[in-house]
Design an enzyme around this catalytic site. Structure first.
Site, PDB file in Angstrom:
ATOM      1  N   ALA A 242      -6.077   3.698  -0.629  1.00  0.00           N
ATOM      2  CA  ALA A 242      -6.809   2.983  -1.730  1.00  0.00           C
ATOM      3  C   ALA A 242      -7.444   2.725  -1.494  1.00  0.00           C
ATOM      4  O   ALA A 242      -9.188   2.335  -1.872  1.00  0.00           O
ATOM      5  CB  ALA A 242      -5.146   1.609  -2.190  1.00  0.00           C
ATOM      6  N   ARG A 243      -7.495   0.860  -1.199  1.00  0.00           N
ATOM      7  CA  ARG A 243      -8.604  -0.106  -0.857  1.00  0.00           C
ATOM      8  C   ARG A 243      -8.053  -0.715   0.174  1.00  0.00           C
ATOM      9  O   ARG A 243      -6.905  -1.572   0.378  1.00  0.00           O
ATOM     10  CB  ARG A 243      -8.911  -0.764  -2.038  1.00  0.00           C
ATOM     11  CG  ARG A 243     -10.366   0.041  -3.473  1.00  0.00           C
ATOM     12  CD  ARG A 243     -11.576  -0.139  -2.721  1.00  0.00           C
ATOM     13  NE  ARG A 243     -12.081   0.343  -3.493  1.00  0.00           N
ATOM     14  CZ  ARG A 243     -12.421   1.945  -3.562  1.00  0.00           C
ATOM     15  NH1 ARG A 243     -11.433   2.815  -3.586  1.00  0.00           N
ATOM     16  NH2 ARG A 243     -13.035   1.997  -5.327  1.00  0.00           N
TER      17      ARG A 243
ATOM     18  N   ASP B  71      -7.408   5.314   5.676  1.00  0.00           N
ATOM     19  CA  ASP B  71      -8.789   5.883   5.579  1.00  0.00           C
ATOM     20  C   ASP B  71      -9.812   4.662   4.747  1.00  0.00           C
ATOM     21  O   ASP B  71     -10.823   4.770   4.428  1.00  0.00           O
ATOM     22  CB  ASP B  71      -8.326   6.653   3.853  1.00  0.00           C
ATOM     23  CG  ASP B  71      -9.652   7.135   3.996  1.00  0.00           C
ATOM     24  OD1 ASP B  71     -10.291   7.907   4.860  1.00  0.00           O
ATOM     25  OD2 ASP B  71     -10.040   7.495   2.388  1.00  0.00           O
TER      26      ASP B  71
ATOM     27  N   GLU C 220     -15.947  -2.097   4.337  1.00  0.00           N
ATOM     28  CA  GLU C 220     -16.318  -0.765   4.841  1.00  0.00           C
ATOM     29  C   GLU C 220     -18.218  -1.097   4.903  1.00  0.00           C
ATOM     30  O   GLU C 220     -18.762  -1.043   3.892  1.00  0.00           O
ATOM     31  CB  GLU C 220     -16.255   0.634   3.532  1.00  0.00           C
ATOM     32  CG  GLU C 220     -14.486   0.738   4.231  1.00  0.00           C
ATOM     33  CD  GLU C 220     -13.806   1.504   3.020  1.00  0.00           C
ATOM     34  OE1 GLU C 220     -14.973   2.172   2.268  1.00  0.00           O
ATOM     35  OE2 GLU C 220     -12.672   1.233   2.887  1.00  0.00           O
TER      36      GLU C 220
ATOM     37  N   HIS D  40     -12.997   6.571   4.896  1.00  0.00           N
ATOM     38  CA  HIS D  40     -12.825   6.220   3.603  1.00  0.00           C
ATOM     39  C   HIS D  40     -13.598   7.690   3.110  1.00  0.00           C
ATOM     40  O   HIS D  40     -14.520   8.019   3.175  1.00  0.00           O
ATOM     41  CB  HIS D  40     -14.352   5.614   2.611  1.00  0.00           C
ATOM     42  CG  HIS D  40     -13.712   5.447   1.335  1.00  0.00           C
ATOM     43  ND1 HIS D  40     -14.290   4.472   1.381  1.00  0.00           N
ATOM     44  CD2 HIS D  40     -12.961   5.918   0.981  1.00  0.00           C
ATOM     45  CE1 HIS D  40     -13.358   4.605  -0.076  1.00  0.00           C
ATOM     46  NE2 HIS D  40     -12.690   5.282  -0.487  1.00  0.00           N
TER      47      HIS D  40
ATOM     48  N   SER E  27     -11.798  10.666   2.901  1.00  0.00           N
ATOM     49  CA  SER E  27     -10.545  11.683   2.288  1.00  0.00           C
ATOM     50  C   SER E  27     -10.936  12.328   1.113  1.00  0.00           C
ATOM     51  O   SER E  27     -10.956  13.845   0.585  1.00  0.00           O
ATOM     52  CB  SER E  27      -8.973  10.731   2.132  1.00  0.00           C
ATOM     53  OG  SER E  27      -9.701   9.791   1.293  1.00  0.00           O
TER      54      SER E  27
END
Length: 312
Positions: A223-224, A248, A253, A272, A274
């Site tokens: 998600a986040r 992920d 980030e 990240h 995905s």
């Protein structure tokens, strides 16, 4: 004449397929974008630089429809979208297949200890036992978020004989309501986060929720990063309060090279990637935009519509 401001990165795919009679302002930089959007009614100005995207939106004072490849648009000024009444179509569902596959990969990687298998190969070392012995079959997963991605995660896990419980407001068999799921956390082997980034979901997994989970429970977050209280997660992973986490997404980030999460053996970080683990993202986005453009020019509704008041 309808004016469009569009990133030149998508130009090779779109230009020959756009309807006649449009004034298209292509741009290749954040500076060019500011000029291109000044008179634009329609905008598609995705950039890696989120601050530049926000600034471009502010400059687009005549914008009526904003299109984006991104599903999460929490980095844009919601007040501007609301005040100007801009219709927004986002990338919801564009990356759903690859992200759902990533969830399965993450769970299998964790269950089978495959990271250690890869490391053994790098060392040219033949392992005589598996570093991971969990099976997905017969396990139970709690799936928070049942949008385009969640709807693809569920059948893929059920194909592995995972019992999936979904959290959704509308209820139904095999579901829990937003007020119920916390009381059942001790029943699940996997907690999968596929929720949108909203004030409601911010920090929804904190110290209290982590303490309620099974000691071998694994969190999968696509998600986040903000939906998890990251310091609380680090503490839970360090003390092995939970089994592990496949992340992920993180906060921030990119994750700084000296961040403690990199060092934890029960934390898997997939940077990240995905949604990027595919070669169809721009094709799908372009096809959707062209379909929506035809609808818009006919005065018909476009989709999927992002609601800036809800944040998804």
């Amino acid at each position: 004449m309808t004016i469009l401001a569009i990133s030149g990165l998508i130009r090779p795919m779109l230009e020959s397929r756009l309807p006649e009679g449009l004034d298209v302002r292509w741009f290749m930089s954040a500076e060019e974008a500011i000029d291109a959007v000044a008179e634009a009614e329609i905008g598609w100005f995705d950039m890696n630089d989120k601050e530049a995207m926000a600034a471009t939106l502010v400059a687009a004072k005549k914008l009526k429809w904003l299109n984006s490849i991104y599903a999460g648009l929490d980095f844009l000024p919601m007040d501007v979208l609301i005040e100007r009444g801009i219709t927004v179509t986002n990338g919801a569902g564009i990356n759903a297949i690859t992200i759902a596959e990533y969830v399965v990969m993450g769970m299998l990687t964790t269950a089978k200890g495959y990271r250690e298998v890869v490391r053994a190969q790098d060392r040219h070392e033949w392992l005589f036992d598996s570093p991971g012995k969990r099976e997905l079959a017969g396990s139970k997963a709690l799936l928070l978020g049942y949008g385009a991605i969640g709807k693809l995660i569920k059948p893929r896990l059920e194909a592995f004989d995972v019992e999936v419980t979904v959290v959704r407001r509308s209820g139904g068999e095999g579901t829990l309501s937003p007020d119920e799921w916390r009381a059942h956390l001790d029943k699940f082997d996997w907690v999968i986060l596929a929720v949108p980034a909203t004030p409601e979901t911010d920090g929804m997994i904190g110290a209290e929720e982590l303490a309620a989970m099974k000691s071998d429970c694994v969190i999968v977050n696509i998600a986040r990063g903000a939906v998890i209280d990251q310091p609380a997660l680090v503490a839970a992973l360090k003390t092995k309060q939970i089994g592990g986490a496949f992340l992920d997404v993180t906060t921030p980030e990119p994750l700084p090279a000296d961040h403690v999460l990199w060092t934890l053996p029960n934390a898997h970080i997939s940077m990240h990637l995905s949604g990027r683990a595919q070669d169809k993202m721009f094709v799908r986005s372009g096809e959707r935009f062209l379909d929506n453009l035809a609808r818009y020019l006919r005065g018909e509704p476009v989709a999927p519509v992002f609601d800036p008041r809800l944040g998804y």
